[in-house]
Design a protein around this motif. Structure first.
Motif, PDB file in Angstrom:
ATOM      1  N   THR A 677       0.839  -1.204   0.000  1.00 31.78           N
ATOM      2  CA  THR A 677       0.000   0.000   0.000  1.00 31.78           C
ATOM      3  C   THR A 677       0.870   1.248   0.000  1.00 31.78           C
ATOM      4  N   PHE A 681       1.367   4.348  -2.968  1.00 33.59           N
ATOM      5  CA  PHE A 681       1.376   5.800  -2.751  1.00 33.59           C
ATOM      6  C   PHE A 681       2.752   6.418  -2.988  1.00 33.59           C
ATOM      7  N   THR A 742      -3.472   3.026   5.857  1.00 35.96           N
ATOM      8  CA  THR A 742      -3.869   3.343   4.479  1.00 35.96           C
ATOM      9  C   THR A 742      -4.614   4.662   4.421  1.00 35.96           C
ATOM     10  N   ALA A 743      -5.505   4.880   5.385  1.00 34.79           N
ATOM     11  CA  ALA A 743      -6.236   6.146   5.425  1.00 34.79           C
ATOM     12  C   ALA A 743      -5.289   7.313   5.642  1.00 34.79           C
ATOM     13  N   SER A 746      -3.406   8.023   2.386  1.00 37.51           N
ATOM     14  CA  SER A 746      -4.302   8.653   1.414  1.00 37.51           C
ATOM     15  C   SER A 746      -4.540  10.117   1.744  1.00 37.51           C
ATOM     16  N   ARG A 751      -5.143  14.505  -4.828  1.00 35.72           N
ATOM     17  CA  ARG A 751      -6.181  13.711  -5.486  1.00 35.72           C
ATOM     18  C   ARG A 751      -5.602  12.841  -6.598  1.00 35.72           C
ATOM     19  N   ARG A 754      -3.944   9.800  -5.158  1.00 36.38           N
ATOM     20  CA  ARG A 754      -4.941   8.847  -4.647  1.00 36.38           C
ATOM     21  C   ARG A 754      -5.572   8.056  -5.786  1.00 36.38           C
ATOM     22  N   ALA A 757      -3.121   5.509  -7.039  1.00 36.04           N
ATOM     23  CA  ALA A 757      -2.980   4.388  -6.115  1.00 36.04           C
ATOM     24  C   ALA A 757      -4.128   3.402  -6.250  1.00 36.04           C
ATOM     25  N   VAL A 758      -5.320   3.897  -6.636  1.00 36.85           N
ATOM     26  CA  VAL A 758      -6.483   3.018  -6.774  1.00 36.85           C
ATOM     27  C   VAL A 758      -6.536   2.386  -8.158  1.00 36.85           C
TER      28      VAL A 758
END
Length: 797
Positions: A677, A681, A742-743, A746, A751, A754, A757-758
């Protein structure tokens, strides 16, 4: 997982069983097979998305996107990108089909023909929408009981439109599907939803009994839903006309002389027979008319033109007049006319709701229940009455206007001009410009009409061809004017539209061209005599027939010049499908040879439908499957990295590995998820560092707050514990620590980072590494086997 699959199958079956209530509305019922397949693809996409798993909104979105792709491929693939992705042209196609479907619902009686693409889109699209709602409620959100509401809506619409004779059967089928869905959901979910209807039962000691409550609540839900399903159709308002009329309800309301009717396409029942290889006799006619080449049998007129098709407008009907019919609209006393008696016998298999008659009729002697439509001077069967096996007598007027009377006709009444010169804005401008060009120099509307007829039939270079696929839509007439190939539907529709563009009131008549004279003095009218022709209005004469289709029927004498050297065919020339003299042998159409069938236009089967030709019934099932799979692949390919990461994260942070036996494996998997993760990022993993230093690096480079940093260090401590402790023990809550970390990662980036990363996670490169390692291992094993092969070969030598 097996329970979720059973629930998916239950939702599919419940939707399909409820859709069966629509079967009586359309004929044939083959659409249900196509709907079942498309519904299965939709359900399969939902099952795959939940297996990944995707978030609930993403699951619903994936199903909706695939549903749009499927509908686009089936109904608008020619206008779509790659046959699947809808663009502006595909959306316009859907709008046209929906509008056409609405018009067809108002025109057709139950059962409506499946050949209507608009009705087919409404049926299949409606079932897919209901299926998506049911699957979303029952499977994605695990609430099967509310899923009964869309099923109830589907059944109620069908029950409100059908004749009611088999409603009980479809009600039982739909109810059984819904109850199976409730059963598949499971008692625990049903109990939770059911508490709004009643609390759980209690034992003698006052404790709730969880086993009884779901069963009793399920019964209450079933009783309430099924009761509503029975009551709602009774409360639907009564609807008259077209598809909204009950079968056998009659053409008008009551038994008196009032009522209205939306005219049904008069040749829908003949559509299959019109395209048969062998011709059949439809009508046997005996007439006093001296020239049978003018014996056109008219069924109905089409006066409403929306740019896509000509169709009958909604009309008032009355009781059949006693004695003589009223004088036709516009026919003056100075025009020569002769009353002619004609006896017509319909074949036993020919069940037509509208009565074929010479135009204009002045009286009819017929048995059965028939009503009169004054504007078109036609007769329509009442309460299921049709022409099957009937013999009836018709008195009609053989009107013989002169060219001078037509040329000197005054302006038509304002009402006629207003209603019969309407043209939609969507009609291409080339139609009007071509009409003006063809009629340039004409002295009056009559001269314009004759020039149009001669251009289509003689001088314009048009070819008569029943195999032409001109297509549908607002551009159909323009394409016909360009390609100059078609059959009577194209010629009559085009001439009527062009006449309207010149201000001449026009409509299209549908019926039969003159048939073949027989040895006994009768005239045999066959399937291939089915025909369409334009009628133009001239004040003092009324509605007047023209014949623009080459090699069909006969040109009226009042449209032919007196000059014998004219290139226009002789008015007395009969149709090419008929013989000029009586014959003792059967009609040539009945003995059409294979050689004749191969000739262009020989023994051609003409289908003058009251609509422009459309595409075929749709693609084959295997083509739909191939395109659906291709669409799914195209959709899944760019989303593959995201889907792989979602699946991997779910496995690593799942409920497995909580015992001491596999505590190390679980903790290391959670640690790898944390480092991957961070990699997504932008924090590249460093395998050379200890867990504690790696955690400090993630906290520093990621800019984590105190809460997220503490979570990262707890996971690192858990990893060190399982790596170095004599007896590894599981650490509770480390999966939640990864989620908090993770939060934090993020929240610390923008933006764009993020989204990357998704949608494009960097850690998915591990898939490539794994594949490369697998391939290297395969190569090593293959190379290791070579000495064995050589040794075995040497021993054999």
């Amino acid at each position: 997982m097996s329970g979720r699959i059973r629930l998916t199958l239950g939702a599919w079956a419940a939707t399909l069983t409820a859709a069966c209530a629509l079967l009586p509305l359309v004929k044939p019922a083959t659409w249900i097979v196509q709907a079942a397949f498309l519904l299965g693809v939709q359900a399969g996409v939902g099952a795959a998305a939940r297996r990944v798993p995707l978030a609930r909104p993403l699951t619903v979105a994936a199903q909706a996107v695939v549903t749009v792709f499927l509908l686009t491929f089936v109904f608008a693939r020619e206008q779509a990108l790659a046959g699947l992705v809808p663009g502006p042209e595909a959306l316009d196609r859907f709008a046209i089909l929906l509008r056409q479907g609405g018009d067809d619902i108002a025109r057709y009686a139950i059962p409506a023909p499946l050949e209507s693409d608009g009705i087919r889109l409404m049926l299949i699209g409606g079932v897919l929408i209901i299926g998506l709602l049911v699957d979303t409620l029952a499977v994605t959100f695990r609430s099967a009981a509310p899923a009964g509401l869309p099923l109830l809506a589907l059944y109620s619409v069908a029950a409100g439109l059908s004749d009611g004779s088999t409603d009980w059967l479809w009600f039982l089928v739909a109810a059984a599907g819904y109850l199976m869905l409730l059963l598949a959901e499971g008692r625990d979910r049903l109990s939770q939803w059911g508490r709004v209807f009643g609390g759980a039962s209690r034992t003698a000691g006052g404790e709730q009994s969880g086993a009884v409550a779901p069963v009793r609540t399920g019964r209450r839900i079933g009783v309430v839903a099924l009761g509503i399903a029975l009551v709602v159709p009774l409360g639907l308002p009564a609807m008259n006309g077209g598809l909204l009329d009950s079968v056998g309800a009659g053409a008008g309301s009551g038994a008196g002389g009032g009522g209205t009717i939306s005219a049904v396409n008069p040749l829908v029942s003949l559509r299959d027979s019109l395209n048969a290889d062998e011709d059949q006799q439809v009508l046997s006619v005996k007439t006093e008319m001296p020239d049978v080449s003018d014996l056109y049998l008219r069924i109905v007129s089409l006066d409403d033109f929306d740019g896509t098709t000509w169709k009958p407008s909604r009309r008032s009907i009355t009781a059949l007049p006693d004695g003589t019919f009223p004088t036709p609209v516009g026919l003056g006393p100075d025009v020569k006319r002769t009353e002619v008696d004609t006896t017509i016998t319909a074949a036993d298999w020919y069940a037509q709701d509208w009565l074929p008659m010479p135009y204009p009729p002045s009286g009819v002697n017929i048995r059965g229940n028939w009503r009169y439509e004054p504007l078109g001077m036609t007769l329509v069967g009442d309460h299921g009455q049709n022409t099957r096996g009937l013999t009836y007598q018709v008195k009609s007027l053989d009107v013989e206007p002169t060219a001078e009377q037509l040329a000197s006709a005054p302006e038509p009444p304002a009402s006629i001009r207003r209603d019969f010169t309407k043209l939609p804005d969507s009609l291409p401008s080339v139609v009007a410009s071509t009409a003006r060009k063809v009629t340039e120099g004409a002295a009056d509307p009559y001269d314009q009409a004759v020039k149009l007829q001669d251009w289509f039939a003689v001088t314009g270079g048009f070819e008569y061809d029943t195999q032409v696929q001109v297509g549908s839509g607002s551009q159909a007439i323009a394409r016909f004017l360009k390609d100059k190939q078609g059959f009577c539907v194209h010629f009559s529709f085009a001439m009527a539209a062009m006449a309207r563009s010149l201000g001449i009131p026009a409509r299209v008549a549908v019926g039969f061209a003159p048939g073949s004279p027989q040895a006994d003095g009768s005239v045999s009218v066959g399937l291939r005599d089915a025909h369409a022709w334009p009628e133009l209005y001239f004040e003092g004469v009324g509605w007047t027939r023209f014949e623009p289709t080459p090699n069909r029927g006969s040109m009226p004498s009042y449209t032919l010049p007196d000059d014998p050297g004219s290139s226009v065919p002789d008015a007395a020339r009969p149709s090419e499908t008929s013989s000029a003299a009586p014959s003792a042998t059967p009609s040539a159409r009945e003995s059409c040879t294979p050689e004749q069938k191969k000739l262009d236009g020989g023994c051609a089967s003409e289908s003058p439908q009251a609509a422009l030709p459309t595409d075929d019934d749709g693609p084959k099932w295997y083509a739909i499957l191939a395109w659906a799979l291709a669409g799914l692949a195209a959709l899944a390919l760019p989303l593959a990295p995201m889907l792989w990461r979602l699946r991997t994260r779910t496995v690593r942070l799942g409920a497995h590995g909580r015992g001491e036996a596999d505590a190390a494996l679980y903790t290391l998997a959670v640690w790898q998820e944390l480092t991957d993760t961070a990699w997504d990022f932008g924090i590249t993993p460093d395998e050379s560092q200890t867990p504690r230093k790696a955690a400090a690096r993630i906290v520093g480079l990621g800019g984590l707050d105190a809460t997220a940093a503490a979570s990262v260090h707890r996971v690192a401590n858990a990893v060190e514990q399982v790596l170095y402790a004599p007896q590894p023990r599981p650490t509770a809550g480390i999966a939640d620590d990864v989620r908090r970390a993770t939060a934090g990662l993020s929240a610390a980036v923008g933006r764009g980072a993020r989204l990357r990363a998704v949608l494009a996670p960097r850690s998915t490169v591990r898939v490539v590494w794994t594949a490369s390692a697998w391939w290297s291992g395969v190569r090593e094993r293959v190379l290791a086997m070579r000495p064995t092969w050589r040794k075995a070969s040497g021993q054999q030598g």
